[in-house]
Each structure stands twice: as structure tokens, then as C-alpha cells.
Design a protein around this motif. Structure first.
Motif, PDB file in Angstrom:
ATOM      1  N   ASN A 167      53.579  60.316  25.840  1.00 24.64           N
ATOM      2  CA  ASN A 167      53.839  60.132  24.424  1.00 24.64           C
ATOM      3  C   ASN A 167      52.535  59.834  23.681  1.00 24.64           C
ATOM      4  O   ASN A 167      51.898  58.815  23.915  1.00 24.64           O
ATOM      5  N   TYR A 219      52.012  58.767  20.788  1.00 26.60           N
ATOM      6  CA  TYR A 219      52.043  57.550  19.972  1.00 26.60           C
ATOM      7  C   TYR A 219      51.732  56.299  20.783  1.00 26.60           C
ATOM      8  O   TYR A 219      51.466  55.241  20.212  1.00 26.60           O
ATOM      9  N   GLN A 220      51.721  56.413  22.094  1.00 21.82           N
ATOM     10  CA  GLN A 220      51.415  55.267  22.945  1.00 21.82           C
ATOM     11  C   GLN A 220      49.940  55.204  23.328  1.00 21.82           C
ATOM     12  O   GLN A 220      49.555  54.354  24.117  1.00 21.82           O
TER      13      GLN A 220
END
Length: 125
Positions: A108, A110-111
Motif C-alpha cells: 500500500n 499510503y503506508q
């Protein structure tokens, strides 16, 4: 904060190879996960590969690159590599290196906390 600098992109014919490098500086990376992502024009950024920085050597690949791309690291040089073989026109994108302040890998985007500026890879048919 981590500074990441990618290099190694370019223009290659289908079936060819490129090796991308990501040089990291600014922090200690022993507990960081590192990832490669790519973004083609008009498309969302997508996961390519990730590797733990520690000795566990855990690696993830996107299904689209499995068997063709290899992610690796050189801890002494604080550098992560992406060896890309059997390139296809659909691999054309800007490739980004990213660092996640965790020892756990993630697909991911966004991580991930820190990003490089990207390097263009263009595969001609």
C-alpha cells in the motif's frame, strides 16, 4: 526524514533489461521496509516490489512483474535495486522508490513515508 534518489531509468526495447537504483540517506535503515512503485500516465500509482531492510530478506512482488523483476539491497551502500528483465511496453511508467518506517512490508503506497523523485522507464515495442 529519509532522502531517496533513484537512477537507472531510460529507453529500452521490449525484451530488454534495466537496473534501477535507489540511494538512501539521512536515517538508519535497519528497521525500514523499502518499496518500488510505478505510475503510468493517467493511471494510479501501483505497487511493484518491496523488501525488508533487515536480515530477514522478506520480499513481495506484484503479480505483473513476478519472475521478471528482482528487488535487492546493499546495506553497506544504503541502496536498493530493481533489476528489470524481459521488459514489456506496459512496464512504461515513472518508477518511484519509497521507504516505510516499519520493518513490515506493505503493498500500500499510503503506508510509505518517504519518496524519491522518480525515474522514467520507457519500453518501446
Amino acid at each position: 526524514q529519509v532522502q531517496l534518489v533513484e537512477s537507472g531509468g531510460g529507453l529500452v526495447q521490449a525484451g530488454g533489461s534495466l537496473r534501477l537504483s535507489c540511494a538512501a540517506s539521512g536515517r538508519t535503515f535497519s528497521s525500514y521496509a523499502m518499496g518500488w512503485f510505478r505510475q503510468a500516465p493517467g493511471k494510479e500509482r501501483e505497487f511493484v516490489a518491496a523488501i525488508s531492510w533487515s536480515g530477514s530478506g522478506t520480499i513481495y512482488y506484484a503479480d505483473s512483474v513476478k519472475g521478471r523483476f528482482t528487488i535487492s539491497r546493499d546495506n553497506a551502500k544504503n541502496t536498493v535495486y530493481l533489476q528489470m528483465n524481459s521488459l514489456k511496453p506496459e512496464d512504461t511508467a515513472v518508477y518511484y522508490c519509497a521507504a516505510r518506517r516499519s520493518s513490515l512490508l506493505s503493498r500500500n503506497a499510503y503506508q510509505y513515508n518517504d519518496w524519491g523523485q522518480g525515474t522514467q522507464v520507457t519500453v518501446s515495442s
